[in-house]
Scaffold this motif. Structure first.
Motif, short mmCIF file in Angstrom:
data_model
loop_
_atom_site.label_atom_id
_atom_site.label_comp_id
_atom_site.label_asym_id
_atom_site.label_seq_id
_atom_site.Cartn_x
_atom_site.Cartn_y
_atom_site.Cartn_z
N MET A 150 -10.93 3.83 -6.75
CA MET A 150 -9.69 3.08 -6.73
C MET A 150 -8.91 3.42 -5.45
N HIS A 151 -8.32 2.42 -4.83
CA HIS A 151 -7.54 2.58 -3.61
C HIS A 151 -6.30 3.42 -3.89
N TRP A 152 -5.88 4.23 -2.90
CA TRP A 152 -4.73 5.12 -3.08
C TRP A 152 -3.48 4.38 -3.51
N TYR A 153 -3.26 3.16 -2.98
CA TYR A 153 -2.04 2.43 -3.34
C TYR A 153 -2.08 2.02 -4.82
N GLU A 154 -3.24 1.62 -5.31
CA GLU A 154 -3.37 1.25 -6.72
C GLU A 154 -3.07 2.43 -7.63
N LYS A 155 -3.53 3.62 -7.25
CA LYS A 155 -3.24 4.82 -8.04
C LYS A 155 -1.73 5.02 -8.15
N LEU A 156 -1.04 4.92 -7.01
CA LEU A 156 0.42 5.11 -7.02
C LEU A 156 1.13 4.03 -7.82
N SER A 157 0.73 2.77 -7.63
CA SER A 157 1.44 1.68 -8.30
C SER A 157 1.17 1.64 -9.80
N GLN A 158 0.08 2.23 -10.26
CA GLN A 158 -0.16 2.31 -11.70
C GLN A 158 0.66 3.43 -12.33
N TYR A 159 1.03 4.43 -11.53
CA TYR A 159 1.74 5.59 -12.05
C TYR A 159 3.26 5.46 -11.93
N PHE A 160 3.74 4.95 -10.79
CA PHE A 160 5.18 4.87 -10.54
C PHE A 160 5.74 3.52 -10.96
N PRO A 161 6.99 3.50 -11.48
CA PRO A 161 7.61 2.23 -11.86
C PRO A 161 7.77 1.29 -10.66
N ILE A 162 7.71 0.00 -10.92
CA ILE A 162 7.77 -1.00 -9.84
C ILE A 162 9.03 -0.85 -8.99
N GLU A 163 10.16 -0.49 -9.62
CA GLU A 163 11.40 -0.39 -8.85
C GLU A 163 11.40 0.81 -7.89
N GLU A 164 10.47 1.74 -8.06
CA GLU A 164 10.37 2.88 -7.15
C GLU A 164 9.32 2.68 -6.05
N MET A 165 8.47 1.69 -6.22
CA MET A 165 7.36 1.51 -5.29
C MET A 165 7.74 0.71 -4.05
N LYS A 166 7.30 1.20 -2.92
CA LYS A 166 7.32 0.41 -1.70
C LYS A 166 6.11 -0.52 -1.79
N SER A 167 6.13 -1.61 -1.05
CA SER A 167 4.96 -2.48 -1.03
C SER A 167 3.83 -1.78 -0.27
N ARG A 168 2.62 -2.23 -0.53
CA ARG A 168 1.46 -1.66 0.17
C ARG A 168 1.61 -1.87 1.68
N GLU A 169 2.09 -3.06 2.05
CA GLU A 169 2.28 -3.38 3.46
C GLU A 169 3.32 -2.43 4.09
N HIS A 170 4.38 -2.12 3.35
CA HIS A 170 5.41 -1.21 3.85
C HIS A 170 4.81 0.17 4.13
#
Length: 190
Positions: free
Chosen positions: A1-21
């Motif tokens: 699994m890609h590192w960004y997917e790991k983070l986005s599955q764990y952290f709430p959407i309102e805390e996540m930066k976009s992958r592009e960011h």
């Protein structure tokens, strides 16, 4: 699994930066914004001359309790700079918030009681309150933590926000507040 997917599955959407960011930060701010990734962890952090900001720390469920988080924090502590991070306030209905706070407390982090943090999420348009935790190797004051958070907000959180999201985050003055008596006021309300 890609590192960004790991983070986005764990952290709430309102805390996540976009992958592009995050990829833009790694590419264009690579001198200060870093990724430390292994099979069971992802650590995203900014290192400036006078402090380190942990943006995201993820340890996979199957590796928790084995000291990996401690090792990652120790690696940063060896740099001898204050370390700051944002966490969700304690939510008794979400055991992860309690575990996260307990972990950082064990690692020697303190709550920056004089710093308030309220930011509107571009993803949900809701106000998101966060707590600021810090580790200060030389007993650096909370004023330094506050100044470091302002730098982080302007250099990392809002970097190219209008280009990346089509709108800007609020200015730092609206998001971060510093009140030396904030903790005392909170305690008096209780």
């Amino acid at each position: 699994m890609h590192w960004y997917e790991k983070l986005s599955q764990y952290f709430p959407i309102e805390e996540m930066k976009s992958r592009e960011h995050m990829e833009t930060l790694l590419k264009e701010r690579g001198e200060i914004y870093h990724k430390d990734e292994g099979p069971n962890h992802v650590l995203m952090y900014a290192e400036l001359d006078d402090f380190i900001f942990i943006d995201y720390l993820f340890v996979s469920k199957n590796a928790r309790g084995q000291g990996l988080g401690h090792q990652l924090i120790e690696k940063l502590k060896k740099k001898g700079k204050p370390i700051i991070l944002e966490v969700e306030p304690l939510d008794y209905e979400d055991s992860d918030t309690e575990k996260r706070l307990r972990f950082y407390k064990r690692e020697g982090f303190e709550h920056a009681s004089s710093i308030g943090y309220r930011r509107r999420s571009l993803a949900t348009n809701k106000i998101n309150e966060m707590e600021i935790l810090y580790w200060a190797p030389n007993n650096e004051p909370e004023e330094l933590v506050y100044e470091a958070m302002k730098k982080t907000y302007e250099m990392i959180h809002t970097y190219k926000d209008e280009d990346l999201y089509g709108e800007s985050y609020q200015p730092v003055e609206e998001v971060l507040t510093f009140e030396e008596n904030r903790q005392k006021d909170i305690l008096e309300e209780i």
